[in-house]
Design a protein around this motif. Structure first.
Motif, PDB file in Angstrom:
ATOM      1  N   LYS A   7      35.989  29.607  39.968  1.00 21.69           N
ATOM      2  CA  LYS A   7      35.339  30.668  40.740  1.00 21.69           C
ATOM      3  C   LYS A   7      35.003  30.191  42.151  1.00 21.69           C
ATOM      4  N   HIS A  36      46.590  37.649  35.128  1.00 23.45           N
ATOM      5  CA  HIS A  36      45.556  38.374  34.389  1.00 23.45           C
ATOM      6  C   HIS A  36      44.279  37.537  34.263  1.00 23.45           C
ATOM      7  N   THR A  39      42.512  37.926  37.587  1.00 24.54           N
ATOM      8  CA  THR A  39      41.889  39.246  37.651  1.00 24.54           C
ATOM      9  C   THR A  39      40.572  39.263  36.886  1.00 24.54           C
ATOM     10  N   GLY A  40      40.550  38.603  35.729  1.00 26.61           N
ATOM     11  CA  GLY A  40      39.318  38.517  34.954  1.00 26.61           C
ATOM     12  C   GLY A  40      38.240  37.744  35.691  1.00 26.61           C
ATOM     13  N   LEU A  42      37.973  37.365  38.958  1.00 18.47           N
ATOM     14  CA  LEU A  42      37.522  38.163  40.094  1.00 18.47           C
ATOM     15  C   LEU A  42      36.543  39.250  39.655  1.00 18.47           C
ATOM     16  N   LYS A  43      36.806  39.850  38.502  1.00 22.50           N
ATOM     17  CA  LYS A  43      35.896  40.866  37.986  1.00 22.50           C
ATOM     18  C   LYS A  43      34.531  40.257  37.672  1.00 22.50           C
ATOM     19  N   GLU A  44      34.543  39.083  37.068  1.00 20.75           N
ATOM     20  CA  GLU A  44      33.276  38.405  36.767  1.00 20.75           C
ATOM     21  C   GLU A  44      32.545  38.027  38.042  1.00 20.75           C
ATOM     22  N   THR A  46      32.717  39.494  40.916  1.00 23.38           N
ATOM     23  CA  THR A  46      32.171  40.719  41.505  1.00 23.38           C
ATOM     24  C   THR A  46      30.830  41.064  40.879  1.00 23.38           C
ATOM     25  N   GLU A  47      30.763  40.938  39.569  1.00 21.78           N
ATOM     26  CA  GLU A  47      29.501  41.200  38.866  1.00 21.78           C
ATOM     27  C   GLU A  47      28.462  40.140  39.190  1.00 21.78           C
ATOM     28  N   GLU A  60      38.636  45.207  46.513  1.00 23.36           N
ATOM     29  CA  GLU A  60      40.087  45.257  46.422  1.00 23.36           C
ATOM     30  C   GLU A  60      40.598  46.381  47.305  1.00 23.36           C
ATOM     31  N   PHE A  65      42.476  41.247  47.432  1.00 22.42           N
ATOM     32  CA  PHE A  65      41.034  41.031  47.287  1.00 22.42           C
ATOM     33  C   PHE A  65      40.485  40.364  48.545  1.00 22.42           C
TER      34      PHE A  65
END
Length: 205
Positions: A7, A36, A39-40, A42-44, A46-47, A60, A65
């Motif tokens: 990260k 994939h 992507t996971g 990046l989603k984490e 973001t949160e 995005e 991104f």
């Protein structure tokens, strides 16, 4: 590689990529991961940023991104952009401002001949900060824009007029320009006003 480290690397990559951003595949290729998985992550992230109330966010745009600031903070960035402090100006902008102050009215081409490099971005910055403005057009092919300093420039440095500018070299040698600029702004800042102190003055450029 540890999860947290991945990260951290992604955050650094997005920062380095700037406005262009990176897509998941580009990041995956660098980290030697599957898209994939990126992507996971990046989603984490973001949160994570949202939960920690960070001053930046991951967005995005068109599949890429990017790291951006928060829209809610826009008024503070506007104040920063409008503040003509020396520390907020690059060396290129300072050199360009010094040349305009002493050589005005002057065209971009003439500034570039003195500096020896392009001046487009520096001029845009100074116009945005209201330190210089367009004062006319030169009687030359293409009628290039002439630039001069503004009233806020005089106000900020506590000058009644351009006649109060410190004596300076003629900015003819690009090799000496950085040192000449440094010395000039040290002199100017010796009697610099704050923006609040400058309000209400009536002198014009």
């Amino acid at each position: 590689m540890k999860y947290r480290q991945m990260k951290s690397i992604i955050e650094g990559l997005l920062f380095a990529a700037g406005d262009e951003g990176l897509d998941a595949k580009q990041i995956a290729d660098i980290l030697e991961l599957q898209p994939h998985s990126v992507t996971g992550l990046l989603k984490e992230m973001t949160e994570d940023f949202r939960r920690e109330e960070r001053g930046i966010q991951i967005v995005e745009i068109a599949g890429a991104f990017q790291l951006t600031t928060l829209p809610a903070h826009a008024p503070y960035f506007e104040k920063l952009a409008q503040s003509p402090t020396r520390s907020s100006l690059s060396q290129a902008a300072l050199e360009t401002l010094a040349i305009v102050a002493y050589k005005q009215p002057i065209t971009r081409i003439d500034i570039e001949q003195i500096r020896g490099v392009k001046a487009d971005r520096a001029l845009q910055t100074l116009v945005a900060k209201n330190l210089i403005l367009e004062v006319g057009r030169a009687e030359a092919i293409g009628r290039p824009i002439l630039y001069g300093t503004t009233k806020p420039f005089l106000d900020y440095f506590g000058l009644a007029g351009l006649h109060e500018l410190p004596e300076a070299a003629l900015f003819q040698n690009p090799d000496d320009l950085e040192e000449e600029t440094r010395m000039l702004f040290e002199k100017l800042e010796g009697h610099q006003l704050t923006i609040d102190d400058a309000e209400g003055t009536d002198e014009s450029v």
